[in-house]
Design a protein around this motif. Sequence first.
Motif, PDB file in Angstrom:
ATOM      1  N   ASP A   1       0.732  -1.154  -0.355  1.00  0.00           N
ATOM      2  CA  ASP A   1       0.254  -0.095   0.339  1.00  0.00           C
ATOM      3  C   ASP A   1       0.961   1.418  -0.213  1.00  0.00           C
ATOM      4  OD1 ASP A   1      -2.086   2.350   0.513  1.00  0.00           O
ATOM      5  OD2 ASP A   1      -1.901   1.368   2.486  1.00  0.00           O
ATOM      6  N   GLU A   2       0.532   2.267  -1.031  1.00  0.00           N
ATOM      7  CA  GLU A   2       1.588   3.920  -1.185  1.00  0.00           C
ATOM      8  C   GLU A   2       1.201   4.470  -1.082  1.00  0.00           C
ATOM      9  OE1 GLU A   2       2.344   3.993  -5.067  1.00  0.00           O
ATOM     10  OE2 GLU A   2      -0.087   4.342  -5.103  1.00  0.00           O
ATOM     11  N   LYS A   3      -0.281   4.455  -0.179  1.00  0.00           N
ATOM     12  CA  LYS A   3      -0.909   5.056   0.696  1.00  0.00           C
ATOM     13  C   LYS A   3      -0.965   5.693   2.237  1.00  0.00           C
ATOM     14  CE  LYS A   3      -4.597   5.957  -2.599  1.00  0.00           C
ATOM     15  NZ  LYS A   3      -2.785   5.518  -3.642  1.00  0.00           N
ATOM     16  N   THR A   4      -0.084   4.893   2.714  1.00  0.00           N
ATOM     17  CA  THR A   4       0.944   4.551   4.018  1.00  0.00           C
ATOM     18  C   THR A   4       1.404   4.287   4.595  1.00  0.00           C
ATOM     19  OG1 THR A   4      -1.745   3.067   4.675  1.00  0.00           O
ATOM     20  CG2 THR A   4       0.849   3.440   6.339  1.00  0.00           C
ATOM     21  N   LEU A   5       2.555   5.504   4.654  1.00  0.00           N
ATOM     22  CA  LEU A   5       4.272   5.371   5.070  1.00  0.00           C
ATOM     23  C   LEU A   5       5.074   5.759   6.369  1.00  0.00           C
ATOM     24  CD1 LEU A   5       5.249   7.994   2.239  1.00  0.00           C
ATOM     25  CD2 LEU A   5       5.030   5.537   1.797  1.00  0.00           C
ATOM     26  N   ILE A   6       4.939   4.722   6.474  1.00  0.00           N
ATOM     27  CA  ILE A   6       6.344   4.487   7.906  1.00  0.00           C
ATOM     28  C   ILE A   6       7.475   5.247   7.737  1.00  0.00           C
ATOM     29  CG2 ILE A   6       7.616   3.532   9.887  1.00  0.00           C
ATOM     30  CD1 ILE A   6       5.302   1.143   9.435  1.00  0.00           C
ATOM     31  N   VAL A   7       7.539   6.337   8.711  1.00  0.00           N
ATOM     32  CA  VAL A   7       9.094   7.226   8.054  1.00  0.00           C
ATOM     33  C   VAL A   7       9.832   7.158   9.257  1.00  0.00           C
ATOM     34  CG1 VAL A   7      10.012   9.764   8.131  1.00  0.00           C
ATOM     35  CG2 VAL A   7       7.227   8.724   7.203  1.00  0.00           C
ATOM     36  N   VAL A   8      10.674   6.747   8.819  1.00  0.00           N
ATOM     37  CA  VAL A   8      11.763   6.065  10.396  1.00  0.00           C
ATOM     38  C   VAL A   8      13.084   6.606  10.026  1.00  0.00           C
ATOM     39  CG1 VAL A   8      11.544   4.188  10.276  1.00  0.00           C
ATOM     40  CG2 VAL A   8      12.552   4.060   8.935  1.00  0.00           C
TER      41      VAL A   8
ATOM     42  N   VAL B   1      14.207  -0.256   9.056  1.00  0.00           N
ATOM     43  CA  VAL B   1      12.824  -0.845   8.547  1.00  0.00           C
ATOM     44  C   VAL B   1      12.728  -2.201   8.327  1.00  0.00           C
ATOM     45  CG1 VAL B   1      12.285  -1.440   5.253  1.00  0.00           C
ATOM     46  CG2 VAL B   1      12.823   0.969   7.070  1.00  0.00           C
ATOM     47  N   TYR B   2      13.985  -2.950   8.654  1.00  0.00           N
ATOM     48  CA  TYR B   2      14.305  -4.177   8.770  1.00  0.00           C
ATOM     49  C   TYR B   2      13.644  -4.802  10.458  1.00  0.00           C
ATOM     50  CZ  TYR B   2      16.824  -3.915   4.919  1.00  0.00           C
ATOM     51  OH  TYR B   2      17.067  -3.984   2.811  1.00  0.00           O
ATOM     52  N   ALA B   3      13.710  -3.813  11.455  1.00  0.00           N
ATOM     53  CA  ALA B   3      12.760  -4.054  12.691  1.00  0.00           C
ATOM     54  C   ALA B   3      11.074  -3.897  12.002  1.00  0.00           C
ATOM     55  CB  ALA B   3      12.977  -3.348  13.607  1.00  0.00           C
ATOM     56  N   PHE B   4      10.893  -3.045  11.280  1.00  0.00           N
ATOM     57  CA  PHE B   4       9.646  -3.440  11.073  1.00  0.00           C
ATOM     58  C   PHE B   4       9.149  -4.454  10.296  1.00  0.00           C
ATOM     59  CE2 PHE B   4       9.408   1.000  11.999  1.00  0.00           C
ATOM     60  CZ  PHE B   4       7.975   0.919  12.503  1.00  0.00           C
ATOM     61  N   GLU B   5      10.064  -4.692   9.522  1.00  0.00           N
ATOM     62  CA  GLU B   5       9.417  -6.109   8.387  1.00  0.00           C
ATOM     63  C   GLU B   5       9.985  -7.382   8.831  1.00  0.00           C
ATOM     64  OE1 GLU B   5       9.047  -5.319   4.117  1.00  0.00           O
ATOM     65  OE2 GLU B   5       8.008  -4.356   5.679  1.00  0.00           O
ATOM     66  N   LYS B   6      10.413  -7.368  10.408  1.00  0.00           N
ATOM     67  CA  LYS B   6      10.040  -8.466  10.534  1.00  0.00           C
ATOM     68  C   LYS B   6       9.411  -8.710  10.873  1.00  0.00           C
ATOM     69  CE  LYS B   6      15.404  -9.073  12.473  1.00  0.00           C
ATOM     70  NZ  LYS B   6      15.709  -8.170  13.423  1.00  0.00           N
ATOM     71  N   LEU B   7       8.308  -8.226  11.461  1.00  0.00           N
ATOM     72  CA  LEU B   7       7.361  -8.433  12.678  1.00  0.00           C
ATOM     73  C   LEU B   7       5.890  -8.918  11.439  1.00  0.00           C
ATOM     74  CD1 LEU B   7       5.905  -4.651  14.316  1.00  0.00           C
ATOM     75  CD2 LEU B   7       7.755  -6.447  14.968  1.00  0.00           C
ATOM     76  N   ASN B   8       6.321  -8.756  10.430  1.00  0.00           N
ATOM     77  CA  ASN B   8       5.568  -9.752   8.912  1.00  0.00           C
ATOM     78  C   ASN B   8       4.017  -9.025   8.979  1.00  0.00           C
ATOM     79  OD1 ASN B   8       5.970 -11.426   6.628  1.00  0.00           O
ATOM     80  ND2 ASN B   8       7.122 -12.158   8.198  1.00  0.00           N
ATOM     81  N   THR B   9       3.657  -8.032   8.976  1.00  0.00           N
ATOM     82  CA  THR B   9       2.887  -7.247  10.009  1.00  0.00           C
ATOM     83  C   THR B   9       1.614  -6.030   8.493  1.00  0.00           C
ATOM     84  OG1 THR B   9       3.167  -6.126  12.226  1.00  0.00           O
ATOM     85  CG2 THR B   9       2.006  -8.020  11.968  1.00  0.00           C
ATOM     86  N   PHE B  10       2.985  -5.351   8.585  1.00  0.00           N
ATOM     87  CA  PHE B  10       3.022  -4.150   8.807  1.00  0.00           C
ATOM     88  C   PHE B  10       2.867  -3.938   7.001  1.00  0.00           C
ATOM     89  CE2 PHE B  10       4.662   0.211   5.624  1.00  0.00           C
ATOM     90  CZ  PHE B  10       4.030   0.943   6.774  1.00  0.00           C
ATOM     91  N   ARG B  11       1.754  -3.829   5.699  1.00  0.00           N
ATOM     92  CA  ARG B  11       2.058  -4.047   4.355  1.00  0.00           C
ATOM     93  C   ARG B  11       1.810  -2.855   3.887  1.00  0.00           C
ATOM     94  NH1 ARG B  11       4.747  -7.505   2.605  1.00  0.00           N
ATOM     95  NH2 ARG B  11       2.977  -7.781   0.703  1.00  0.00           N
ATOM     96  N   GLY B  12       2.345  -2.090   4.250  1.00  0.00           N
ATOM     97  CA  GLY B  12       1.994  -0.350   3.728  1.00  0.00           C
ATOM     98  C   GLY B  12       3.693   0.127   2.931  1.00  0.00           C
ATOM     99  N   ARG B  13       4.424   0.999   2.738  1.00  0.00           N
ATOM    100  CA  ARG B  13       5.734   1.538   2.578  1.00  0.00           C
ATOM    101  C   ARG B  13       6.762   2.203   3.690  1.00  0.00           C
ATOM    102  NH1 ARG B  13       5.301   1.593  -3.861  1.00  0.00           N
ATOM    103  NH2 ARG B  13       3.526  -0.174  -4.200  1.00  0.00           N
ATOM    104  N   TYR B  14       7.617   2.701   3.410  1.00  0.00           N
ATOM    105  CA  TYR B  14       8.597   3.850   4.020  1.00  0.00           C
ATOM    106  C   TYR B  14       9.203   4.143   3.604  1.00  0.00           C
ATOM    107  CZ  TYR B  14       8.643  -1.594   6.714  1.00  0.00           C
ATOM    108  OH  TYR B  14       8.154  -1.491   7.448  1.00  0.00           O
ATOM    109  N   HIS B  15       9.240   5.234   4.349  1.00  0.00           N
ATOM    110  CA  HIS B  15      10.840   6.509   3.484  1.00  0.00           C
ATOM    111  C   HIS B  15      11.519   6.033   4.683  1.00  0.00           C
ATOM    112  CE1 HIS B  15      11.166   9.639   1.429  1.00  0.00           C
ATOM    113  NE2 HIS B  15      11.498  10.424   2.263  1.00  0.00           N
ATOM    114  N   ILE B  16      12.971   6.152   4.779  1.00  0.00           N
ATOM    115  CA  ILE B  16      14.117   6.383   5.291  1.00  0.00           C
ATOM    116  C   ILE B  16      14.624   7.917   4.859  1.00  0.00           C
ATOM    117  CG2 ILE B  16      16.340   5.677   6.014  1.00  0.00           C
ATOM    118  CD1 ILE B  16      14.690   3.432   4.135  1.00  0.00           C
ATOM    119  N   LEU B  17      14.713   8.784   6.899  1.00  0.00           N
ATOM    120  CA  LEU B  17      15.239   9.810   6.611  1.00  0.00           C
ATOM    121  C   LEU B  17      16.848  10.401   7.042  1.00  0.00           C
ATOM    122  CD1 LEU B  17      12.653  11.386   9.544  1.00  0.00           C
ATOM    123  CD2 LEU B  17      12.584  12.014   6.843  1.00  0.00           C
TER     124      LEU B  17
END
Lengths: 198, 198
Positions: free
Chosen positions: B78-85, B91-107
Amino acid sequence: MKDLKSLTRLIDSFARLPSVGRKSAERMALAVLEMDEEDVKEFSSALEGVKTAIHLCPICGLYTEDEKCEICSDKERDEKTLIVVSSYRDVYAFEKLNTFRGRYHILGGVLSAVAGIGIEDLNIDSLLERIKDDNVQEIILATNPTIEGETTALFIAKLLEGKGVEITRLAYGLPMGGHVDYADSLTLNKALEGRRKL
Amino acid sequence: MKDLKSLTRLIDSFARLPSVGRKSAERMALAVLEMDEEDVKEFSSALEGVKTAIHLCPICGLYTEDEKCEICSDKERDEKTLIVVSSYRDVYAFEKLNTFRGRYHILGGVLSAVAGIGIEDLNIDSLLERIKDDNVQEIILATNPTIEGETTALFIAKLLEGKGVEITRLAYGLPMGGHVDYADSLTLNKALEGRRKL
């Protein structure tokens, strides 16, 4: 980071180092990713440099960048007394003592049936040459007090029999600062056998 | 090994890695000395490979070997929800959860007066572009709960005010499995403030 093949490749290389687990290797590879390009270039060239610039001293088998190692080229050091060790690491242990002024001979291993290391794999021919050419008077066998180290020491002692060179072996006994009740029975036995008059 | 300049050079490079002290760096460099030449070549080329093959994803700032990173090129996400880290590690911490299906933005960092990191050093322009182009609906600010992380989150929240995008922040509170009497007072206060009806 599953898709980053070049990172996995670097992790593999780091993981090949001793006492570097997969997790540490990953951390190191990621650190490289964040390093300045110049530092990485320097790292990479330092790696290759070690292999091209360093070779074994043709006399004693120690690592050197020059024709002969620092010890073999030091004229102040007595060439008539040699400490025979299995590895260059042992040389540095003795050098730290700052008491031995003779020279070394590095076998590059110990006889081991398990590891398939035979006489021809050890740096022994050059030891015989040194004994002849340099008129060596004492050979101090300083291989480890393990089965392989003992076997190797005995083998060399046999080989040098009748060559007019004195063969000695490091003393066995209690380590300084150790406790009698903590010593294993092999060590304690050796300490008892080797007792000296006070 | 004082005389081996090429070894010292390699030790310096190893010592530049995180949590590698001088002693460990020495051990590693010596291990390289004993490695097969091929393994060392591979190591050296893997080091350079990481720098040449890997770059930042132009969309989110994650490391990638391709044009876009695996997450940005995944149409299922989903490109409409971004986690900003602040860092790709998050990112890899969130990806390990395997629950978030949105995208990321790395500052690529957080605002820090001490480290001299200002707005222009962070990957913020591209965040604004994404919000406009991809019609982003929610921005989850997931910088660390530290002074710098909070400042950065607040700064971004202010910046996005009135842009029609919902801004949320990760919840603060007791870590799971933690103990109330071990929690520091800041955390406990946050947990109290953020209490929810059961």
